[in-house]
Design a protein around this motif. Structure first.
Motif, mmCIF file in Angstrom:
data_model
loop_
_atom_site.group_PDB
_atom_site.id
_atom_site.type_symbol
_atom_site.label_atom_id
_atom_site.label_comp_id
_atom_site.label_asym_id
_atom_site.label_seq_id
_atom_site.Cartn_x
_atom_site.Cartn_y
_atom_site.Cartn_z
ATOM 1 N N PRO A 40 0.820 -1.215 0.000
ATOM 2 C CA PRO A 40 0.000 0.000 0.000
ATOM 3 C C PRO A 40 0.852 1.262 0.000
ATOM 4 N N ALA A 41 0.421 2.248 -0.740
ATOM 5 C CA ALA A 41 1.042 3.572 -0.789
ATOM 6 C C ALA A 41 2.453 3.562 -1.368
ATOM 7 N N GLU A 42 2.834 2.482 -2.039
ATOM 8 C CA GLU A 42 4.128 2.445 -2.711
ATOM 9 C C GLU A 42 3.928 2.097 -4.184
ATOM 10 N N GLY A 43 4.929 2.393 -4.986
ATOM 11 C CA GLY A 43 4.869 1.972 -6.378
ATOM 12 C C GLY A 43 5.116 0.479 -6.505
ATOM 13 N N PRO A 44 4.688 -0.146 -7.590
ATOM 14 C CA PRO A 44 4.952 -1.578 -7.802
ATOM 15 C C PRO A 44 6.451 -1.852 -7.891
ATOM 16 N N THR A 45 6.851 -2.967 -7.320
ATOM 17 C CA THR A 45 8.255 -3.397 -7.344
ATOM 18 C C THR A 45 8.398 -4.596 -8.262
ATOM 19 N N PHE A 46 9.328 -4.529 -9.194
ATOM 20 C CA PHE A 46 9.545 -5.632 -10.119
ATOM 21 C C PHE A 46 10.049 -6.879 -9.385
ATOM 22 N N LEU A 47 9.470 -8.034 -9.738
ATOM 23 C CA LEU A 47 9.884 -9.285 -9.105
ATOM 24 C C LEU A 47 10.656 -10.175 -10.062
ATOM 25 N N ILE A 100 5.165 -1.390 -23.961
ATOM 26 C CA ILE A 100 4.300 -0.777 -22.966
ATOM 27 C C ILE A 100 3.555 -1.894 -22.251
ATOM 28 N N PRO A 101 3.875 -2.170 -21.000
ATOM 29 C CA PRO A 101 3.213 -3.266 -20.295
ATOM 30 C C PRO A 101 1.744 -2.975 -20.016
ATOM 31 N N THR A 102 0.939 -4.001 -20.215
ATOM 32 C CA THR A 102 -0.472 -3.983 -19.840
ATOM 33 C C THR A 102 -0.608 -4.835 -18.589
ATOM 34 N N PHE A 103 -1.295 -4.284 -17.584
ATOM 35 C CA PHE A 103 -1.371 -4.929 -16.278
ATOM 36 C C PHE A 103 -2.725 -5.580 -16.029
ATOM 37 N N GLY A 104 -2.690 -6.655 -15.235
ATOM 38 C CA GLY A 104 -3.914 -7.216 -14.690
ATOM 39 C C GLY A 104 -4.354 -6.407 -13.477
ATOM 40 N N ARG A 105 -5.480 -6.821 -12.884
ATOM 41 C CA ARG A 105 -6.038 -6.081 -11.744
ATOM 42 C C ARG A 105 -5.415 -6.466 -10.414
ATOM 43 N N GLY A 106 -4.601 -7.491 -10.418
ATOM 44 C CA GLY A 106 -3.889 -7.848 -9.207
ATOM 45 C C GLY A 106 -4.551 -8.939 -8.384
ATOM 46 N N LEU B 91 1.864 7.049 -11.435
ATOM 47 C CA LEU B 91 3.130 6.321 -11.400
ATOM 48 C C LEU B 91 3.964 6.643 -12.624
ATOM 49 N N CYS B 92 5.237 6.814 -12.391
ATOM 50 C CA CYS B 92 6.199 7.016 -13.469
ATOM 51 C C CYS B 92 7.107 5.793 -13.497
ATOM 52 N N ALA B 93 7.527 5.384 -14.686
ATOM 53 C CA ALA B 93 8.379 4.199 -14.791
ATOM 54 C C ALA B 93 9.389 4.382 -15.914
ATOM 55 N N SER B 94 10.497 3.669 -15.755
ATOM 56 C CA SER B 94 11.553 3.742 -16.744
ATOM 57 C C SER B 94 12.310 2.427 -16.735
ATOM 58 N N PRO B 95 12.829 1.979 -17.876
ATOM 59 C CA PRO B 95 13.692 0.797 -17.867
ATOM 60 C C PRO B 95 15.071 1.175 -17.343
ATOM 61 N N THR B 96 15.861 0.191 -16.998
ATOM 62 C CA THR B 96 17.206 0.495 -16.514
ATOM 63 C C THR B 96 18.234 0.468 -17.631
ATOM 64 N N GLY B 97 17.957 -0.285 -18.650
ATOM 65 C CA GLY B 97 18.969 -0.376 -19.703
ATOM 66 C C GLY B 97 18.287 -0.707 -21.007
ATOM 67 N N ALA B 98 18.875 -1.602 -21.735
ATOM 68 C CA ALA B 98 18.292 -1.985 -23.019
ATOM 69 C C ALA B 98 17.161 -2.979 -22.848
ATOM 70 N N GLY B 99 16.957 -3.446 -21.622
ATOM 71 C CA GLY B 99 15.943 -4.455 -21.388
ATOM 72 C C GLY B 99 14.536 -3.914 -21.426
ATOM 73 N N ILE B 102 10.356 -2.480 -16.873
ATOM 74 C CA ILE B 102 10.260 -1.096 -16.415
ATOM 75 C C ILE B 102 10.196 -1.076 -14.893
ATOM 76 N N TYR B 103 10.781 -0.055 -14.334
ATOM 77 C CA TYR B 103 10.858 0.097 -12.883
ATOM 78 C C TYR B 103 10.107 1.357 -12.494
ATOM 79 N N PHE B 104 9.265 1.215 -11.488
ATOM 80 C CA PHE B 104 8.391 2.304 -11.075
ATOM 81 C C PHE B 104 9.014 3.143 -9.964
ATOM 82 N N GLY B 105 8.620 4.392 -9.944
ATOM 83 C CA GLY B 105 8.891 5.230 -8.799
ATOM 84 C C GLY B 105 7.897 4.953 -7.693
ATOM 85 N N GLU B 106 7.992 5.740 -6.623
ATOM 86 C CA GLU B 106 7.145 5.529 -5.451
ATOM 87 C C GLU B 106 5.710 5.980 -5.692
ATOM 88 N N GLY B 107 5.498 6.738 -6.737
ATOM 89 C CA GLY B 107 4.148 7.200 -7.043
ATOM 90 C C GLY B 107 3.801 8.520 -6.376
#
Lengths: 113, 113
Positions: A40-47, A100-106, B91-99, B102-107
């Motif tokens: 909650p209250a944070e941006g998504p973190t890549f896994l 451009i990633p398309t997301f599910g609802r979680g 939310l803002c996001a950016s890739p780190t390299g050529a991959g 995408i990595y998100f900010g805190e929002g």
């Protein structure tokens, strides 16, 4: 029209057991798939991610499986820990869509101690 | 730390006011994305920049929304004449390299009252 579907809004698992989160997609142009975790209250973190040229990718406790013929992917977390409790988002992108990633609802995962 | 910085983190504004959010992405990367997330939904794509060029815009981006990325570095997202339905996390996001990950900010949380 949802192109990425996570049909289970929530999942409850006991600590130490396996968590399996599912995701289905409809667009056959998708060739790259990602899982994100969000508190909650944070941006998504890549896994973890997987390219369509693979059917499995593993990183520590996290494994993603891809079944292209079924347009289905799943995230396995073994063993589950209480700190894994969060909302998990599946996302898909294609090389023709500027990635451009398309997301599910979680899916909200709760891991009970 | 994903290297994507957003501010302000929280903004409460009265309906009808204008708000602006700023994103400082991972340096040296030419791709930048804006998403919006509301409760119970996954992140929804708003717009995408390649350097300073805004290459794609979602139909979610009404004419009250404008985004810029001068000089291909930081980006701003402005919402004019805010409505209660604009309340969301931006939310803002950016890739780190050529991959393609995408990595998100805190929002940036927006509450329109």
């Amino acid at each position: 029209d949802q192109q990425v579907k996570q049909n289970s809004p929530s999942l409850s698992v006991q600590e130490g057991r396996i968590s399996i989160l599912n995701c289905d997609y409809t667009n056959s142009m998708f060739d790259y798939f990602l899982w994100y975790k969000k508190y909650p209250a944070e941006g998504p973190t890549f896994l973890i991610s997987i390219s369509s040229i693979k059917d499995k990718n593993e990183d520590g406790r996290f494994t993603v499986f891809l079944n292209k013929s079924a347009k289905h992917l799943s995230l396995h977390i073994v063993p589950s820990q209480p700190g894994d409790s969060a909302v998990y988002f599946c996302a898909a992108s294609g090389s023709r869509g500027s990635y451009i990633p398309t997301f599910g609802r979680g899916t909200s995962l709760i891991v009970h101690p | 730390d994903t290297g994507v910085s957003q501010n302000p983190r929280h903004k409460i504004t009265k309906r009808g006011q204008n708000v602006t959010f700023r994103c400082d992405p991972i340096s040296e990367h030419n791709r930048l994305y804006w998403y919006r997330q509301t409760l119970g939904q996954g992140p929804e794509f708003l717009t995408y920049f390649q350097n300073e060029a805004q290459l794609e815009k979602s139909r979610l981006l009404s004419d009250r929304f404008s985004a810029e990325r001068p000089k291909g570095s930081f980006s701003t997202l402005e919402i004019q004449r805010t409505e209660q339905g604009d309340s969301a996390m931006y939310l803002c996001a950016s890739p780190t390299g050529a991959g393609n990950t995408i990595y998100f900010g805190e929002g940036s949380w927006l509450t329109v009252v």
